[in-house]
Motif scaffolding. Sequence first.
Motif, PDB file in Angstrom:
ATOM      1  N   SER A 109       0.837  -1.182  -0.122  1.00 22.96           N
ATOM      2  CA  SER A 109      -0.196  -0.136   0.097  1.00 22.96           C
ATOM      3  C   SER A 109       1.013   1.364   0.021  1.00 22.96           C
ATOM      4  CB  SER A 109      -0.864   0.022   1.011  1.00 22.96           C
ATOM      5  OG  SER A 109      -0.315  -0.060   2.457  1.00 22.96           O
ATOM      6  N   ASP A 110       2.228   1.095   0.249  1.00 22.49           N
ATOM      7  CA  ASP A 110       3.112   2.431  -0.004  1.00 22.49           C
ATOM      8  C   ASP A 110       3.706   2.382  -1.385  1.00 22.49           C
ATOM      9  OD1 ASP A 110       2.671   2.985   2.833  1.00 22.49           O
ATOM     10  OD2 ASP A 110       4.413   1.961   3.351  1.00 22.49           O
ATOM     11  N   VAL A 111       3.240   1.516  -2.117  1.00 26.98           N
ATOM     12  CA  VAL A 111       3.797   1.609  -3.737  1.00 26.98           C
ATOM     13  C   VAL A 111       2.646   1.937  -4.724  1.00 26.98           C
ATOM     14  CG1 VAL A 111       4.716   0.414  -5.216  1.00 26.98           C
ATOM     15  CG2 VAL A 111       5.427  -0.372  -3.059  1.00 26.98           C
ATOM     16  N   LEU A 112       3.117   2.993  -5.384  1.00 27.84           N
ATOM     17  CA  LEU A 112       2.246   3.486  -6.569  1.00 27.84           C
ATOM     18  C   LEU A 112       2.899   3.227  -7.846  1.00 27.84           C
ATOM     19  CD1 LEU A 112      -0.345   5.022  -7.677  1.00 27.84           C
ATOM     20  CD2 LEU A 112       1.034   7.199  -7.296  1.00 27.84           C
ATOM     21  N   PHE A 113       2.063   2.348  -8.653  1.00 30.74           N
ATOM     22  CA  PHE A 113       2.479   2.235 -10.258  1.00 30.74           C
ATOM     23  C   PHE A 113       1.811   3.119 -11.058  1.00 30.74           C
ATOM     24  CE2 PHE A 113       2.338  -0.512 -14.082  1.00 30.74           C
ATOM     25  CZ  PHE A 113       3.728  -0.361 -14.764  1.00 30.74           C
ATOM     26  N   THR A 114       2.372   3.783 -11.691  1.00 30.51           N
ATOM     27  CA  THR A 114       1.638   4.919 -12.839  1.00 30.51           C
ATOM     28  C   THR A 114       1.592   4.364 -14.128  1.00 30.51           C
ATOM     29  OG1 THR A 114       3.579   6.055 -13.546  1.00 30.51           O
ATOM     30  CG2 THR A 114       2.616   6.701 -11.189  1.00 30.51           C
ATOM     31  N   GLY A 115       2.229   3.379 -14.524  1.00 34.23           N
ATOM     32  CA  GLY A 115       2.185   2.602 -15.850  1.00 34.23           C
ATOM     33  C   GLY A 115       3.396   3.130 -16.567  1.00 34.23           C
ATOM     34  N   LYS A 116       4.090   4.074 -15.958  1.00 29.65           N
ATOM     35  CA  LYS A 116       5.459   4.611 -16.664  1.00 29.65           C
ATOM     36  C   LYS A 116       6.992   4.375 -15.517  1.00 29.65           C
ATOM     37  CE  LYS A 116       3.475   7.485 -20.008  1.00 29.65           C
ATOM     38  NZ  LYS A 116       3.576   8.763 -20.521  1.00 29.65           N
ATOM     39  N   GLU A 117       6.233   4.733 -14.213  1.00 33.06           N
ATOM     40  CA  GLU A 117       7.138   4.608 -12.937  1.00 33.06           C
ATOM     41  C   GLU A 117       6.297   4.287 -11.843  1.00 33.06           C
ATOM     42  OE1 GLU A 117       8.336   8.457 -11.333  1.00 33.06           O
ATOM     43  OE2 GLU A 117       6.572   9.550 -12.069  1.00 33.06           O
ATOM     44  N   ILE A 118       7.349   3.905 -11.012  1.00 36.83           N
ATOM     45  CA  ILE A 118       6.898   3.250  -9.553  1.00 36.83           C
ATOM     46  C   ILE A 118       7.236   4.441  -8.556  1.00 36.83           C
ATOM     47  CG2 ILE A 118       7.075   1.555  -8.111  1.00 36.83           C
ATOM     48  CD1 ILE A 118       7.886  -0.418 -10.448  1.00 36.83           C
ATOM     49  N   ILE A 119       6.424   4.792  -7.831  1.00 34.01           N
ATOM     50  CA  ILE A 119       6.539   5.643  -6.497  1.00 34.01           C
ATOM     51  C   ILE A 119       6.461   4.944  -5.289  1.00 34.01           C
ATOM     52  CG2 ILE A 119       5.849   7.639  -5.493  1.00 34.01           C
ATOM     53  CD1 ILE A 119       4.729   8.285  -8.151  1.00 34.01           C
ATOM     54  N   VAL A 120       7.672   4.816  -4.408  1.00 36.74           N
ATOM     55  CA  VAL A 120       7.333   4.041  -3.264  1.00 36.74           C
ATOM     56  C   VAL A 120       7.587   5.116  -2.137  1.00 36.74           C
ATOM     57  CG1 VAL A 120       8.752   2.403  -1.829  1.00 36.74           C
ATOM     58  CG2 VAL A 120       8.796   2.169  -4.431  1.00 36.74           C
ATOM     59  N   GLY A 121       6.743   5.118  -1.044  1.00 37.76           N
ATOM     60  CA  GLY A 121       6.345   5.901  -0.147  1.00 37.76           C
ATOM     61  C   GLY A 121       7.330   5.313   1.311  1.00 37.76           C
ATOM     62  N   ILE A 122       8.243   5.945   1.702  1.00 30.00           N
ATOM     63  CA  ILE A 122       9.138   5.847   2.723  1.00 30.00           C
ATOM     64  C   ILE A 122       8.237   6.270   3.876  1.00 30.00           C
ATOM     65  CG2 ILE A 122      11.314   5.959   3.889  1.00 30.00           C
ATOM     66  CD1 ILE A 122      11.243   4.429   1.126  1.00 30.00           C
ATOM     67  N   SER A 123       7.994   5.058   4.658  1.00 34.92           N
ATOM     68  CA  SER A 123       6.999   5.425   5.820  1.00 34.92           C
ATOM     69  C   SER A 123       7.241   4.641   7.013  1.00 34.92           C
ATOM     70  CB  SER A 123       5.513   4.841   5.363  1.00 34.92           C
ATOM     71  OG  SER A 123       5.608   3.364   5.273  1.00 34.92           O
ATOM     72  N   PRO A 124       6.583   4.678   8.017  1.00 34.28           N
ATOM     73  CA  PRO A 124       6.946   3.664   9.427  1.00 34.28           C
ATOM     74  C   PRO A 124       6.892   2.303   8.838  1.00 34.28           C
ATOM     75  CG  PRO A 124       5.552   5.531  10.041  1.00 34.28           C
ATOM     76  CD  PRO A 124       5.713   5.333   8.565  1.00 34.28           C
ATOM     77  N   HIS A 125       6.347   1.764   7.815  1.00 31.17           N
ATOM     78  CA  HIS A 125       6.156   0.511   7.261  1.00 31.17           C
ATOM     79  C   HIS A 125       7.030   0.037   6.025  1.00 31.17           C
ATOM     80  CE1 HIS A 125       2.044   0.478   9.609  1.00 31.17           C
ATOM     81  NE2 HIS A 125       3.230   0.847  10.425  1.00 31.17           N
ATOM     82  N   THR A 126       7.663   0.984   5.382  1.00 31.01           N
ATOM     83  CA  THR A 126       8.340   0.881   4.236  1.00 31.01           C
ATOM     84  C   THR A 126       9.615   1.561   4.414  1.00 31.01           C
ATOM     85  OG1 THR A 126       6.628   0.268   2.743  1.00 31.01           O
ATOM     86  CG2 THR A 126       8.472   1.060   1.644  1.00 31.01           C
ATOM     87  N   ASN A 127      10.781   0.706   4.228  1.00 31.73           N
ATOM     88  CA  ASN A 127      12.150   1.486   4.169  1.00 31.73           C
ATOM     89  C   ASN A 127      12.766   1.654   2.764  1.00 31.73           C
ATOM     90  OD1 ASN A 127      13.223  -0.983   3.879  1.00 31.73           O
ATOM     91  ND2 ASN A 127      13.602  -1.128   6.215  1.00 31.73           N
ATOM     92  N   GLU A 128      13.947   2.265   2.711  1.00 27.72           N
ATOM     93  CA  GLU A 128      14.923   2.474   1.718  1.00 27.72           C
ATOM     94  C   GLU A 128      15.219   0.963   0.982  1.00 27.72           C
ATOM     95  OE1 GLU A 128      15.626   5.136  -0.382  1.00 27.72           O
ATOM     96  OE2 GLU A 128      14.726   6.560   1.027  1.00 27.72           O
ATOM     97  N   ALA A 129      15.315  -0.031   1.726  1.00 33.08           N
ATOM     98  CA  ALA A 129      15.785  -1.100   1.389  1.00 33.08           C
ATOM     99  C   ALA A 129      14.567  -1.801   0.750  1.00 33.08           C
ATOM    100  CB  ALA A 129      16.242  -2.071   2.911  1.00 33.08           C
ATOM    101  N   GLY A 130      13.539  -1.631   1.228  1.00 34.95           N
ATOM    102  CA  GLY A 130      12.161  -2.215   0.542  1.00 34.95           C
ATOM    103  C   GLY A 130      12.040  -1.686  -0.763  1.00 34.95           C
ATOM    104  N   ALA A 131      12.221  -0.217  -0.757  1.00 29.89           N
ATOM    105  CA  ALA A 131      12.196   0.411  -2.205  1.00 29.89           C
ATOM    106  C   ALA A 131      13.287   0.089  -3.345  1.00 29.89           C
ATOM    107  CB  ALA A 131      12.515   1.875  -2.022  1.00 29.89           C
ATOM    108  N   THR A 132      14.498  -0.387  -2.729  1.00 33.38           N
ATOM    109  CA  THR A 132      15.566  -0.849  -3.546  1.00 33.38           C
ATOM    110  C   THR A 132      14.941  -2.543  -4.146  1.00 33.38           C
ATOM    111  OG1 THR A 132      17.386   0.270  -2.473  1.00 33.38           O
ATOM    112  CG2 THR A 132      18.045  -1.846  -3.678  1.00 33.38           C
ATOM    113  N   CYS A 133      14.369  -3.137  -3.085  1.00 33.34           N
ATOM    114  CA  CYS A 133      13.698  -4.568  -3.755  1.00 33.34           C
ATOM    115  C   CYS A 133      12.868  -4.348  -4.891  1.00 33.34           C
ATOM    116  CB  CYS A 133      13.231  -5.168  -2.538  1.00 33.34           C
ATOM    117  SG  CYS A 133      14.643  -5.722  -1.404  1.00 33.34           S
TER     118      CYS A 133
END
Length: 165
Positions: free
Chosen positions: A114-138
Motif C-alpha cells: 500500500s506504500d507503492v504506486l505504479f503509474t504505468g510509466k514509473e513506480i513511486i515508493v513511499g518511505i513510511s514507518p512500514h516501508t524503508n529504503e531497502a524495501g524500495a531497493t527491492c
Amino acid sequence: MAFKYNYAIVQRIPKSFAQKYPKINVDQANEEQETLVEILRQSAIDILEIDVEERHPTSPFVDDTAVIINNIALMCNPYGNRQGEVSAIRQTLKRQLGMKVAEISIDGAALEGSDVLFTGKEIIVGISPHTNEAGATCVAKTFPEYPVTTVTVHRSSPRRPATPR
C-alpha cells in the motif's frame, strides 16, 4: 495508459478485526466489502477469495502483501507479524494465477504494497514507518524496466473539517 484488471483478491473480515480496530463498525465494513465485491463482479472482474484467517486480523488489507506488475509479484514484508497473510497471497498468486513470484532480497527490508504506486510509466515508493529504503531497493531490483522514485510519507493527524469564513 489505461489499466485492464482481470482479477481482484479479497479476504473477508475476520472476527478478530474487531479487537484490533475497535472503532470500526465491523458489520458496516462487511456490508461495504460485499458491495465492493458485487460491483467488481458486475465489472467482469474475477474475484479470488482467500479463506478468513482469525490469527491475522489485518488480513483483509491484501494490498499490503504484494506489489504486482506485468504478471510478476514481489512478495512484501509488511509491518508486524503478518507473514501468514503473505503466505496465503503467495499461494494464490502462484497456484491460481500462475504468476512469477519474487521475494524480498535484502535483509532488514520493510515493504508494504500500500506504500507503492505504479503509474504505468514509473513506480513511486513511499518511505513510511512500514516501508524503508531497502524495501524500495527491492522494488527497483524486481522491476528494473521502470524508474523508481521514493518519497517520504509523514503521518499526519486526522483532517479537521474546514471552517466556513
